[in-house]
Design a protein around this motif. Structure first.
Motif: not given
Length: 254
Positions: A28-36, A187-189, A195-201, A206-214
Protein backbone atom coordinates in the motif's frame (compact mmCIF):
# COMPACT_ATOMS: atom_id res chain seq x y z
CA UNK A 1 -1.65 -8.20 3.30
CA UNK A 2 0.10 -7.00 0.13
CA UNK A 3 -2.07 -5.47 -2.59
CA UNK A 4 -0.77 -7.94 -5.20
CA UNK A 5 1.66 -10.83 -4.88
CA UNK A 6 3.19 -12.66 -7.83
CA UNK A 7 4.91 -15.98 -7.13
CA UNK A 8 7.27 -17.44 -9.72
CA UNK A 9 5.01 -16.51 -12.64
CA UNK A 10 5.61 -17.42 -16.28
CA UNK A 11 3.81 -15.88 -19.25
CA UNK A 12 4.13 -16.78 -22.91
CA UNK A 13 3.16 -14.73 -25.95
CA UNK A 14 2.42 -17.40 -28.51
CA UNK A 15 5.40 -19.72 -28.34
CA UNK A 16 7.71 -17.09 -26.89
CA UNK A 17 8.45 -16.91 -23.20
CA UNK A 18 7.88 -13.28 -22.15
CA UNK A 19 8.24 -13.67 -18.37
CA UNK A 20 9.73 -16.43 -16.26
CA UNK A 21 10.42 -16.86 -12.55
CA UNK A 22 9.01 -13.45 -11.65
CA UNK A 23 8.10 -12.93 -7.98
CA UNK A 24 7.15 -9.60 -6.44
CA UNK A 25 4.81 -7.95 -3.96
CA UNK A 26 3.21 -4.49 -4.12
CA UNK A 27 2.48 -2.75 -0.85
CA UNK A 28 0.00 0.00 0.00
CA UNK A 29 1.03 3.58 -0.85
CA UNK A 30 4.36 2.71 -2.48
CA UNK A 31 5.41 3.87 -5.93
CA UNK A 32 7.17 1.15 -7.91
CA UNK A 33 8.73 1.75 -11.34
CA UNK A 34 9.54 -1.10 -13.74
CA UNK A 35 12.40 -0.48 -16.16
CA UNK A 36 14.01 -2.61 -18.84
CA UNK A 37 14.86 -2.75 -22.54
CA UNK A 38 12.32 -3.20 -25.32
CA UNK A 39 11.09 -6.78 -25.35
CA UNK A 40 11.81 -7.31 -21.67
CA UNK A 41 8.18 -8.13 -20.79
CA UNK A 42 7.24 -4.91 -19.00
CA UNK A 43 3.80 -4.49 -20.59
CA UNK A 44 3.18 -8.22 -20.27
CA UNK A 45 3.88 -7.99 -16.55
CA UNK A 46 1.41 -5.12 -16.16
CA UNK A 47 -1.30 -7.08 -17.98
CA UNK A 48 -0.59 -10.24 -16.00
CA UNK A 49 -0.88 -8.44 -12.67
CA UNK A 50 -4.30 -7.00 -13.55
CA UNK A 51 -5.52 -10.37 -14.86
CA UNK A 52 -5.56 -9.49 -18.57
CA UNK A 53 -3.26 -12.32 -19.72
CA UNK A 54 -3.13 -15.95 -18.55
CA UNK A 55 -0.24 -17.51 -16.64
CA UNK A 56 1.58 -20.62 -17.80
CA UNK A 57 3.03 -21.12 -14.33
CA UNK A 58 3.04 -19.51 -10.91
CA UNK A 59 0.34 -17.64 -9.05
CA UNK A 60 -0.92 -14.08 -8.62
CA UNK A 61 -2.84 -13.17 -5.47
CA UNK A 62 -4.81 -9.91 -5.19
CA UNK A 63 -6.10 -8.53 -1.92
CA UNK A 64 -9.87 -9.14 -1.64
CA UNK A 65 -11.82 -6.12 -2.86
CA UNK A 66 -8.75 -4.60 -4.53
CA UNK A 67 -9.68 -1.75 -6.91
CA UNK A 68 -7.25 -1.11 -9.77
CA UNK A 69 -7.07 1.93 -12.05
CA UNK A 70 -5.26 1.23 -15.33
CA UNK A 71 -3.71 3.68 -17.79
CA UNK A 72 -2.69 1.86 -21.01
CA UNK A 73 0.41 2.58 -23.05
CA UNK A 74 -1.63 3.72 -26.03
CA UNK A 75 -5.25 4.43 -26.87
CA UNK A 76 -6.26 4.16 -30.52
CA UNK A 77 -8.93 6.73 -31.29
CA UNK A 78 -11.06 6.69 -34.42
CA UNK A 79 -10.93 10.34 -35.43
CA UNK A 80 -14.14 9.90 -37.43
CA UNK A 81 -16.02 8.96 -34.26
CA UNK A 82 -17.20 12.00 -32.30
CA UNK A 83 -16.67 11.51 -28.59
CA UNK A 84 -16.23 14.16 -25.95
CA UNK A 85 -14.05 13.72 -22.88
CA UNK A 86 -17.21 13.64 -20.77
CA UNK A 87 -18.70 10.79 -22.82
CA UNK A 88 -15.42 8.90 -22.67
CA UNK A 89 -15.49 8.98 -18.87
CA UNK A 90 -18.85 7.17 -19.02
CA UNK A 91 -17.20 4.11 -20.58
CA UNK A 92 -17.82 1.38 -19.62
CA UNK A 93 -19.97 2.59 -16.70
CA UNK A 94 -21.84 5.87 -16.47
CA UNK A 95 -20.51 8.24 -13.81
CA UNK A 96 -22.15 11.27 -12.26
CA UNK A 97 -21.29 14.77 -13.42
CA UNK A 98 -19.77 15.75 -10.07
CA UNK A 99 -17.54 12.67 -9.96
CA UNK A 100 -16.38 13.22 -13.56
CA UNK A 101 -15.56 16.86 -12.95
CA UNK A 102 -13.73 16.04 -9.72
CA UNK A 103 -11.56 13.45 -11.48
CA UNK A 104 -10.75 15.86 -14.32
CA UNK A 105 -9.96 18.60 -11.82
CA UNK A 106 -7.62 16.28 -9.91
CA UNK A 107 -5.63 15.66 -13.08
CA UNK A 108 -5.65 19.31 -14.16
CA UNK A 109 -7.89 19.02 -17.23
CA UNK A 110 -11.33 20.10 -16.00
CA UNK A 111 -11.55 22.62 -18.84
CA UNK A 112 -11.44 19.78 -21.40
CA UNK A 113 -14.73 18.19 -20.35
CA UNK A 114 -16.57 19.04 -23.59
CA UNK A 115 -13.58 18.76 -25.94
CA UNK A 116 -13.42 16.04 -28.59
CA UNK A 117 -11.15 13.20 -27.48
CA UNK A 118 -9.55 12.97 -30.94
CA UNK A 119 -8.47 16.62 -30.77
CA UNK A 120 -6.45 16.38 -27.56
CA UNK A 121 -2.69 16.64 -27.39
CA UNK A 122 -0.70 13.67 -26.10
CA UNK A 123 -0.27 15.22 -22.67
CA UNK A 124 -3.94 16.15 -22.41
CA UNK A 125 -5.03 12.66 -23.41
CA UNK A 126 -2.80 11.04 -20.78
CA UNK A 127 -4.34 13.21 -18.08
CA UNK A 128 -7.83 12.30 -19.26
CA UNK A 129 -6.90 8.61 -19.18
CA UNK A 130 -5.58 9.13 -15.67
CA UNK A 131 -8.81 10.87 -14.65
CA UNK A 132 -10.77 7.85 -15.89
CA UNK A 133 -8.44 5.52 -13.97
CA UNK A 134 -9.06 7.27 -10.63
CA UNK A 135 -12.86 7.42 -10.93
CA UNK A 136 -13.26 4.29 -8.81
CA UNK A 137 -10.89 5.54 -6.08
CA UNK A 138 -8.38 2.74 -6.79
CA UNK A 139 -6.13 1.17 -4.21
CA UNK A 140 -3.57 0.65 -7.00
CA UNK A 141 -2.82 2.70 -10.10
CA UNK A 142 -1.13 0.78 -12.94
CA UNK A 143 0.43 2.90 -15.70
CA UNK A 144 2.13 1.41 -18.76
CA UNK A 145 4.63 3.98 -20.07
CA UNK A 146 2.19 6.85 -19.45
CA UNK A 147 4.51 9.55 -20.81
CA UNK A 148 5.45 7.89 -24.10
CA UNK A 149 5.71 10.61 -26.73
CA UNK A 150 5.81 13.48 -24.23
CA UNK A 151 8.77 15.83 -23.90
CA UNK A 152 10.76 15.87 -20.67
CA UNK A 153 9.03 18.87 -19.03
CA UNK A 154 5.61 17.31 -19.73
CA UNK A 155 6.85 13.96 -18.43
CA UNK A 156 8.23 15.51 -15.24
CA UNK A 157 4.93 17.33 -14.68
CA UNK A 158 2.96 14.11 -15.16
CA UNK A 159 5.11 12.19 -12.69
CA UNK A 160 4.72 14.97 -10.11
CA UNK A 161 0.96 14.62 -10.59
CA UNK A 162 1.21 10.86 -9.99
CA UNK A 163 3.10 11.44 -6.75
CA UNK A 164 0.54 14.02 -5.62
CA UNK A 165 -2.33 11.63 -6.37
CA UNK A 166 -0.62 8.92 -4.32
CA UNK A 167 -0.32 11.29 -1.39
CA UNK A 168 -3.90 12.56 -1.75
CA UNK A 169 -5.65 9.26 -2.42
CA UNK A 170 -3.41 6.93 -0.45
CA UNK A 171 -3.09 4.53 -3.39
CA UNK A 172 -0.08 2.55 -4.54
CA UNK A 173 1.38 3.16 -8.01
CA UNK A 174 2.99 0.65 -10.36
CA UNK A 175 4.33 2.08 -13.59
CA UNK A 176 6.55 1.28 -16.54
CA UNK A 177 9.00 3.96 -17.59
CA UNK A 178 12.12 4.43 -19.70
CA UNK A 179 12.80 7.65 -17.81
CA UNK A 180 14.24 6.71 -14.45
CA UNK A 181 16.16 9.99 -14.40
CA UNK A 182 12.78 11.79 -14.40
CA UNK A 183 10.88 9.56 -11.98
CA UNK A 184 13.81 9.04 -9.60
CA UNK A 185 12.62 11.42 -6.90
CA UNK A 186 9.06 10.06 -6.96
CA UNK A 187 9.91 6.35 -6.96
CA UNK A 188 10.15 4.28 -3.78
CA UNK A 189 11.31 1.09 -5.50
CA UNK A 190 12.65 0.17 -8.92
CA UNK A 191 12.31 -3.26 -10.55
CA UNK A 192 14.75 -3.92 -13.38
CA UNK A 193 13.16 -6.47 -15.73
CA UNK A 194 14.51 -8.51 -18.62
CA UNK A 195 12.16 -11.46 -18.80
CA UNK A 196 12.98 -12.07 -15.14
CA UNK A 197 13.77 -9.62 -12.34
CA UNK A 198 17.43 -8.71 -12.65
CA UNK A 199 17.57 -6.44 -9.62
CA UNK A 200 15.29 -4.34 -7.46
CA UNK A 201 15.52 -1.83 -4.65
CA UNK A 202 15.60 1.90 -4.09
CA UNK A 203 16.60 4.01 -7.10
CA UNK A 204 20.08 4.66 -5.67
CA UNK A 205 20.70 0.96 -5.06
CA UNK A 206 19.46 -0.12 -8.47
CA UNK A 207 21.33 2.50 -10.50
CA UNK A 208 24.55 1.36 -8.81
CA UNK A 209 23.87 -2.33 -9.51
CA UNK A 210 25.87 -4.15 -12.21
CA UNK A 211 22.67 -5.56 -13.71
CA UNK A 212 21.21 -2.10 -14.19
CA UNK A 213 24.45 -0.80 -15.71
CA UNK A 214 24.52 -3.70 -18.14
CA UNK A 215 21.07 -2.77 -19.42
CA UNK A 216 21.25 1.01 -19.24
CA UNK A 217 24.94 1.79 -19.55
CA UNK A 218 26.66 4.55 -17.60
CA UNK A 219 26.65 8.29 -18.04
CA UNK A 220 23.14 8.31 -19.51
CA UNK A 221 21.40 9.82 -16.51
CA UNK A 222 19.01 6.87 -16.53
CA UNK A 223 18.13 7.02 -20.21
CA UNK A 224 17.88 3.65 -21.89
CA UNK A 225 21.15 2.63 -23.50
CA UNK A 226 21.67 -0.02 -26.14
CA UNK A 227 21.56 -3.53 -24.76
CA UNK A 228 25.14 -4.76 -25.12
CA UNK A 229 26.17 -7.17 -22.40
CA UNK A 230 27.75 -10.59 -22.73
CA UNK A 231 25.37 -13.55 -22.89
CA UNK A 232 26.25 -16.05 -20.17
CA UNK A 233 24.08 -19.15 -20.07
CA UNK A 234 26.39 -21.17 -17.84
CA UNK A 235 24.31 -20.72 -14.70
CA UNK A 236 21.42 -18.80 -13.21
CA UNK A 237 21.76 -16.14 -10.55
CA UNK A 238 19.35 -15.30 -7.74
CA UNK A 239 16.62 -12.87 -8.73
CA UNK A 240 15.51 -9.84 -6.82
CA UNK A 241 18.91 -8.67 -5.58
CA UNK A 242 20.75 -5.54 -6.61
CA UNK A 243 23.91 -7.50 -7.35
CA UNK A 244 22.28 -10.21 -9.46
CA UNK A 245 23.58 -9.96 -13.04
CA UNK A 246 20.95 -9.73 -15.75
CA UNK A 247 21.07 -12.42 -18.41
CA UNK A 248 19.32 -12.57 -21.74
CA UNK A 249 18.17 -16.17 -22.24
CA UNK A 250 17.14 -15.44 -25.83
CA UNK A 251 13.48 -16.27 -25.24
CA UNK A 252 11.80 -12.98 -24.39
CA UNK A 253 8.59 -11.55 -25.70
CA UNK A 254 7.89 -8.04 -26.87
Amino acid sequence: MSLITAENIEVRNGGTRALFGVSLALEAREIVTVVGPNGSGKSTLMRALIGAVPLQAGRITRRPGLRIGYVPQTLHIDRALPMTVRRFLNLPNRVGRAAARAALARTGVEALEQRQLAGLSGGQLQRVLLARAILNAPHLLVLDEPTQGLDQPASASFYRLIEALRDEMGCAVLMVSHELHVVMSATDRVICLNGHICCEGTPDVVTAAPAYRELFGTGTGGALALYRHEHDHAHDHPHGHADAPCHDHGDHGA
